[in-house]
Design a protein around this motif. Sequence first.
Motif, PDB file in Angstrom:
ATOM      1  N   SER B  12       0.779  -1.234   0.000  1.00  0.00           N
ATOM      2  CA  SER B  12       0.000   0.000   0.000  1.00  0.00           C
ATOM      3  C   SER B  12       0.811   1.286   0.000  1.00  0.00           C
ATOM      4  CB  SER B  12      -0.984   0.011   1.169  1.00  0.00           C
ATOM      5  OG  SER B  12      -0.325  -0.299   2.358  1.00  0.00           O
ATOM      6  N   PHE B  13       1.381   1.571  -1.137  1.00  0.00           N
ATOM      7  CA  PHE B  13       2.113   2.816  -1.328  1.00  0.00           C
ATOM      8  C   PHE B  13       1.193   4.014  -1.096  1.00  0.00           C
ATOM      9  CE2 PHE B  13       3.011   6.167  -4.474  1.00  0.00           C
ATOM     10  CZ  PHE B  13       4.207   6.618  -3.970  1.00  0.00           C
ATOM     11  N   ASN B  14      -0.040   3.922  -1.641  1.00  0.00           N
ATOM     12  CA  ASN B  14      -0.982   5.039  -1.543  1.00  0.00           C
ATOM     13  C   ASN B  14      -1.263   5.406  -0.092  1.00  0.00           C
ATOM     14  OD1 ASN B  14      -1.234   5.310  -4.281  1.00  0.00           O
ATOM     15  ND2 ASN B  14      -2.941   3.866  -4.402  1.00  0.00           N
ATOM     16  N   LEU B  15      -1.578   4.391   0.678  1.00  0.00           N
ATOM     17  CA  LEU B  15      -1.925   4.610   2.074  1.00  0.00           C
ATOM     18  C   LEU B  15      -0.748   5.216   2.836  1.00  0.00           C
ATOM     19  CD1 LEU B  15      -4.236   4.127   4.086  1.00  0.00           C
ATOM     20  CD2 LEU B  15      -3.102   2.002   4.719  1.00  0.00           C
ATOM     21  N   ALA B  16       0.440   4.628   2.606  1.00  0.00           N
ATOM     22  CA  ALA B  16       1.625   5.069   3.340  1.00  0.00           C
ATOM     23  C   ALA B  16       1.966   6.513   2.993  1.00  0.00           C
ATOM     24  CB  ALA B  16       2.800   4.148   3.023  1.00  0.00           C
ATOM     25  N   LEU B  17       1.895   6.843   1.713  1.00  0.00           N
ATOM     26  CA  LEU B  17       2.226   8.202   1.301  1.00  0.00           C
ATOM     27  C   LEU B  17       1.178   9.186   1.833  1.00  0.00           C
ATOM     28  CD1 LEU B  17       4.149   9.991  -0.412  1.00  0.00           C
ATOM     29  CD2 LEU B  17       2.467   9.803  -2.233  1.00  0.00           C
ATOM     30  N   GLY B  18      -0.080   8.782   1.746  1.00  0.00           N
ATOM     31  CA  GLY B  18      -1.155   9.628   2.255  1.00  0.00           C
ATOM     32  C   GLY B  18      -0.973   9.941   3.723  1.00  0.00           C
ATOM     33  N   PHE B  19      -0.667   8.906   4.472  1.00  0.00           N
ATOM     34  CA  PHE B  19      -0.461   9.095   5.900  1.00  0.00           C
ATOM     35  C   PHE B  19       0.721  10.024   6.166  1.00  0.00           C
ATOM     36  CE2 PHE B  19       1.782   7.901   9.762  1.00  0.00           C
ATOM     37  CZ  PHE B  19       0.783   8.148  10.689  1.00  0.00           C
ATOM     38  N   THR B  20       1.803   9.797   5.417  1.00  0.00           N
ATOM     39  CA  THR B  20       3.012  10.607   5.603  1.00  0.00           C
ATOM     40  C   THR B  20       2.709  12.086   5.376  1.00  0.00           C
ATOM     41  OG1 THR B  20       4.315   8.761   4.790  1.00  0.00           O
ATOM     42  CG2 THR B  20       5.398  10.898   4.842  1.00  0.00           C
ATOM     43  N   LEU B  21       1.969  12.372   4.303  1.00  0.00           N
ATOM     44  CA  LEU B  21       1.667  13.768   3.977  1.00  0.00           C
ATOM     45  C   LEU B  21       0.766  14.394   5.040  1.00  0.00           C
ATOM     46  CD1 LEU B  21       1.206  13.648   0.108  1.00  0.00           C
ATOM     47  CD2 LEU B  21       3.149  14.498   1.424  1.00  0.00           C
ATOM     48  N   LEU B  22      -0.249  13.637   5.458  1.00  0.00           N
ATOM     49  CA  LEU B  22      -1.164  14.139   6.468  1.00  0.00           C
ATOM     50  C   LEU B  22      -0.414  14.435   7.769  1.00  0.00           C
ATOM     51  CD1 LEU B  22      -4.144  14.641   7.332  1.00  0.00           C
ATOM     52  CD2 LEU B  22      -4.121  12.308   8.241  1.00  0.00           C
ATOM     53  N   TYR B  23       0.410  13.478   8.160  1.00  0.00           N
ATOM     54  CA  TYR B  23       1.148  13.590   9.412  1.00  0.00           C
ATOM     55  C   TYR B  23       2.081  14.799   9.385  1.00  0.00           C
ATOM     56  CZ  TYR B  23       3.901  12.021  13.403  1.00  0.00           C
ATOM     57  OH  TYR B  23       4.526  11.939  14.606  1.00  0.00           O
ATOM     58  N   LEU B  24       2.841  14.914   8.301  1.00  0.00           N
ATOM     59  CA  LEU B  24       3.773  16.034   8.189  1.00  0.00           C
ATOM     60  C   LEU B  24       3.022  17.362   8.173  1.00  0.00           C
ATOM     61  CD1 LEU B  24       6.530  14.835   5.711  1.00  0.00           C
ATOM     62  CD2 LEU B  24       6.745  15.338   8.136  1.00  0.00           C
ATOM     63  N   SER B  25       1.837  17.393   7.520  1.00  0.00           N
ATOM     64  CA  SER B  25       1.054  18.615   7.490  1.00  0.00           C
ATOM     65  C   SER B  25       0.643  19.013   8.893  1.00  0.00           C
ATOM     66  CB  SER B  25      -0.204  18.419   6.636  1.00  0.00           C
ATOM     67  OG  SER B  25       0.163  17.990   5.356  1.00  0.00           O
ATOM     68  N   LEU B  26       0.119  18.039   9.633  1.00  0.00           N
ATOM     69  CA  LEU B  26      -0.369  18.339  10.970  1.00  0.00           C
ATOM     70  C   LEU B  26       0.744  18.788  11.895  1.00  0.00           C
ATOM     71  CD1 LEU B  26      -2.940  15.491  11.677  1.00  0.00           C
ATOM     72  CD2 LEU B  26      -3.376  17.944  11.545  1.00  0.00           C
ATOM     73  N   ILE B  27       1.856  18.059  11.845  1.00  0.00           N
ATOM     74  CA  ILE B  27       2.919  18.276  12.830  1.00  0.00           C
ATOM     75  C   ILE B  27       3.844  19.425  12.437  1.00  0.00           C
ATOM     76  CG2 ILE B  27       4.891  17.181  13.987  1.00  0.00           C
ATOM     77  CD1 ILE B  27       2.281  16.019  14.868  1.00  0.00           C
ATOM     78  N   VAL B  28       4.143  19.530  11.150  1.00  0.00           N
ATOM     79  CA  VAL B  28       5.157  20.500  10.728  1.00  0.00           C
ATOM     80  C   VAL B  28       4.579  21.665   9.929  1.00  0.00           C
ATOM     81  CG1 VAL B  28       7.327  20.800   9.485  1.00  0.00           C
ATOM     82  CG2 VAL B  28       6.880  18.653  10.671  1.00  0.00           C
ATOM     83  N   LEU B  29       3.848  21.324   8.889  1.00  0.00           N
ATOM     84  CA  LEU B  29       3.486  22.338   7.910  1.00  0.00           C
ATOM     85  C   LEU B  29       2.498  23.377   8.451  1.00  0.00           C
ATOM     86  CD1 LEU B  29       4.784  22.391   5.180  1.00  0.00           C
ATOM     87  CD2 LEU B  29       2.690  21.460   4.190  1.00  0.00           C
TER      88      LEU B  29
END
Lengths: 347, 276
Positions: B12-29
């Motif tokens: 599940s590349f899609n799921l993993a990438l989606g999670f990564t982007l969401l997480y980075l947005s919440l925590i950093v961006l």
Amino acid sequence: MSITIENLNKQFGSYKALDNINLEVNSGELLALLGPSGCGKTSLLRIIGGLELADSGKLLFHGEDVEQRDARERNVGFVFQHYALFRHMSVFENVAFGLRVKPKKERHNEAEIKRRVHELLNLVQLDWLHDRYPAQLSGGQRQRIALARALAVEPKILLLDEPFGALDAQVRKELRRWLRRLHDELHITSIFVTHDQEEALEVADRVVVMNKGKIEQIGTPDEVYAAPATPFVYQFIGNVNLFHSRDHAPWTQQHGDAVAYVRPHDIEISQLAQDNTSLPVEVKLVRAIGSIVRVEVAVDGSSEFIEIELSRERFDTAPLTNGDKAFIRPRQFRVFETGVQNELSAA
Amino acid sequence: MSRFRAHSVLPSFNLALGFTLLYLSLIVLIPLSALFFKTATLGWGGFWDVITGDRVVASLRVTFLTSFIAALINAFFGLIVAWVLVRYTFPGKRIVDALVDLPFALPTAVAGITLAALYAPNGWMGQYFAAHDIKVAYTPTGIVVALTFIGLPFVVRTVQPVLADVEAEVEEAAASLGAGRWAVFSRVIFPAIYPALLTGFALAFARAIGEYGSVIFIAGNMPYISEIAPLLIVAKLEQYDYAGATAIAVVMLLLSFALLLALNALQWWTSRRGAR
């Protein structure tokens, strides 16, 4: 350059890695240090190369004491089992390393370095890989590069620590023939360490068999195979059958408590007893493997198997099948007294 | 698009990438962009006035300079510590190994107070410096001491595994080829660990730029001399000048980002030239 080793000892904690080693390596010969793992062969090689220090004893190169000399001053080429190539350098730079780190006044100019490196790469037949990195090479290629690198500084002595140990069987066979040819070309005094008896017997001029930090026998491949000096050598090199005097008195005759060592191909097997020393056996298993036939027999009333090897030709004149009764007799054997045997099997 | 959808055994590349982007947005961006939005309320003129104020410029200089020096010191001595821990065995090695992580665990304020007490002119160590007319605590030197303390683990922990990966055999091979100790280090070991050392340096540097707790106790906080930028941000916050505080933060952020990017580029460039 000849190497002389006198009364060399090395101890690791309470473990005696080398126990009073005496060895003379002739100039230009290819010598194999053969033994099971932990027998001290690698320690001996590392001491000769200056990578480790002996606790006591003498080490002479061409009659000159080199013990106080650092590895970098011994002019010895060292080849490691796992290649130890410099990962961040190209093949060319790996081979050139030894030439580049020379003191300024001895260093060759860039054109000369280039010429020599290509010459060495041609010698190991890998010049076409000169701009690759070690990670892009196969194991066999890496080891040949490692050898070229060691030869670059024109060592007087070449030391190889299980040079083919990390390679698969096919490449290994090819490389050891190649090493032999290379040695015949260059005639550098070379010592290589191996635990593979076939490798030692095939490649070396002389073989040093070691066990538990001691030298068991020094001799040509033929000598150590045909005339083993100790029970250990008998068992380590080639297959062997043991006959204890308790059970097979006629073969061990005059000796009291002794064991006879007989190679599988030195046993005669026939349907009829030839004389009163023949041993009645039952055939348990017959296996034809290529040009030889391996027969396993058991002495009546014993569960121990005896291995016999016959040529296919010889076997076909009097075929045997499982369950046949037969007689065996040794053609050639060697008797060691049990006292010696016990000491060695305990070791 | 098909290039990214190539078949892979990794799930599940899609799921993993989606999670990564969401997480980075919440925590950093999101927090970082809030910083920019707040700063924007100043307008260009106001922003420029804040960041070119003498005191702000001086504090930024102190912050980046002391952080750089501390990271350099850590790169050098951290390498030696990593070397000793990897290459030698000695009694108490595990304790020394554990000591390296201590600056991670210790509350930075505790470290600051301790260092200030030690290096004060009448402190345990400060008195010897004072005897030679050297002031450590309450000067930029003191800041460097504190930043060196908190940055040490970064270099040691990034270099250590890479150094352990360089087999002793490689060094032996170099020695048997006639290389002296310096040649073995400079031609064989250093090129192998250089990327890791650079990473450790960058991490220690970045950590030092953001450090607040330990520095304020030992720095003396004299404007223009030993006042760090994070302290100035806190000072502005206390005066309810939120936009002014975020303006300094934005400048620090951009400078740090540019420096880390440059270090990464340097590392990428050298690793492309070297080990592949």
